[in-house]
Scaffold this motif. Structure first.
Motif, PDB file in Angstrom:
ATOM      1  N   HIS A   1     -33.502  14.261  34.529  1.00 38.83           N
ATOM      2  CA  HIS A   1     -33.955  13.463  35.665  1.00 38.83           C
ATOM      3  C   HIS A   1     -32.859  12.469  36.015  1.00 38.83           C
ATOM      4  CE1 HIS A   1     -38.596  13.935  34.998  1.00 38.83           C
ATOM      5  NE2 HIS A   1     -38.034  15.022  35.480  1.00 38.83           N
TER       6      HIS A   1
ATOM      7  N   HIS B   1     -31.514  10.959  32.455  1.00 33.06           N
ATOM      8  CA  HIS B   1     -32.073  11.149  31.118  1.00 33.06           C
ATOM      9  C   HIS B   1     -32.665  12.542  30.987  1.00 33.06           C
ATOM     10  CE1 HIS B   1     -35.670   9.244  33.231  1.00 33.06           C
ATOM     11  NE2 HIS B   1     -36.079  10.451  32.950  1.00 33.06           N
TER      12      HIS B   1
ATOM     13  N   HIS C   1     -35.674  15.220  29.269  1.00 30.69           N
ATOM     14  CA  HIS C   1     -36.995  15.411  28.691  1.00 30.69           C
ATOM     15  C   HIS C   1     -36.942  16.733  27.934  1.00 30.69           C
ATOM     16  CE1 HIS C   1     -39.276  12.310  30.967  1.00 30.69           C
ATOM     17  NE2 HIS C   1     -38.349  12.523  31.885  1.00 30.69           N
TER      18      HIS C   1
ATOM     19  N   GLU D   1     -37.660   4.032  28.175  1.00 34.94           N
ATOM     20  CA  GLU D   1     -37.676   4.748  29.457  1.00 34.94           C
ATOM     21  C   GLU D   1     -39.112   5.172  29.720  1.00 34.94           C
ATOM     22  OE1 GLU D   1     -37.947   7.051  32.511  1.00 34.94           O
ATOM     23  OE2 GLU D   1     -38.144   8.223  30.660  1.00 34.94           O
TER      24      GLU D   1
ATOM     25  N   ARG E   1     -41.330   5.341  26.665  1.00 34.11           N
ATOM     26  CA  ARG E   1     -40.886   6.094  25.484  1.00 34.11           C
ATOM     27  C   ARG E   1     -39.500   5.584  25.094  1.00 34.11           C
ATOM     28  NH1 ARG E   1     -37.945  11.402  27.444  1.00 34.11           N
ATOM     29  NH2 ARG E   1     -36.990  10.561  29.324  1.00 34.11           N
TER      30      ARG E   1
HETATM   31 ZN   LIG Z   1     -37.773  11.470  33.609  1.00 33.59          ZN
END
Ligand SMILES: [Zn+2]
Length: 153
Positions: A48, A57, A59, A119, A122
């Protein structure tokens, strides 16, 4: 490098979808979630990019590779940010493990460091890069553009 589209995955893609296809905010979010799910199933991770900040970042790393998600916050081109992130993900997929407080010299031609940042509720592992003269945030002479890597947005 894993050919994962990234700029499309940013949060403002919600707005783009809304405008382009006349979707509601919820519908646009749902559409993006479906695309992320497909990428996650195929590659095991998604990126993302946040266009309002020099931030990108991942996931999926904890779930699929047993490693904290990674983040880069550095004012370089979006393509470079993505490519750096993808190189780190490839290293994780190959078995490398990164941790806060450590320095790694195996992925890039310069050392990189790691800190923990929040973020969206998390914890992620933020990757810090040195400036061209080798200064990290906190070092005397570290330029502001590199110093801001440690900011918690
Ligand atoms: Zn994200």
């Amino acid at each position: 490098m894993t050919p994962v589209p990234h700029e499309d995955s940013c949060l403002c893609a919600v707005c783009q979808l809304q405008t382009a296809e006349g979707l509601s905010y919820a519908e646009a979010l749902e559409r993006i979630q479906q695309r992320d799910d497909a990428l996650m199933a195929q590659y095991g991770w998604v990126a993302h990019a946040i266009t309002s900040l020099p931030l990108i970042h991942t996931h999926g790393l904890p779930e699929h590779f047993g490693h904290p998600d990674l983040e880069i916050r550095l004012a370089i081109s979006p393509d470079k940010r993505y490519n750096f992130l993808a190189a780190l993900v490839e290293a994780v997929k190959a078995g490398r493990r990164f941790a806060a407080g450590q320095e790694d010299t195996t992925v890039f031609s310069v050392p990189i460091r790691f800190i923990v940042r929040e973020e969206s509720g998390r914890s992620v592992l933020r990757v810090l890069f040195p400036d061209p003269d080798g200064h990290f945030p906190g070092d005397p002479g570290c330029p502001p553009a590199w110093e801001t890597q440690v900011l918690q947005d």
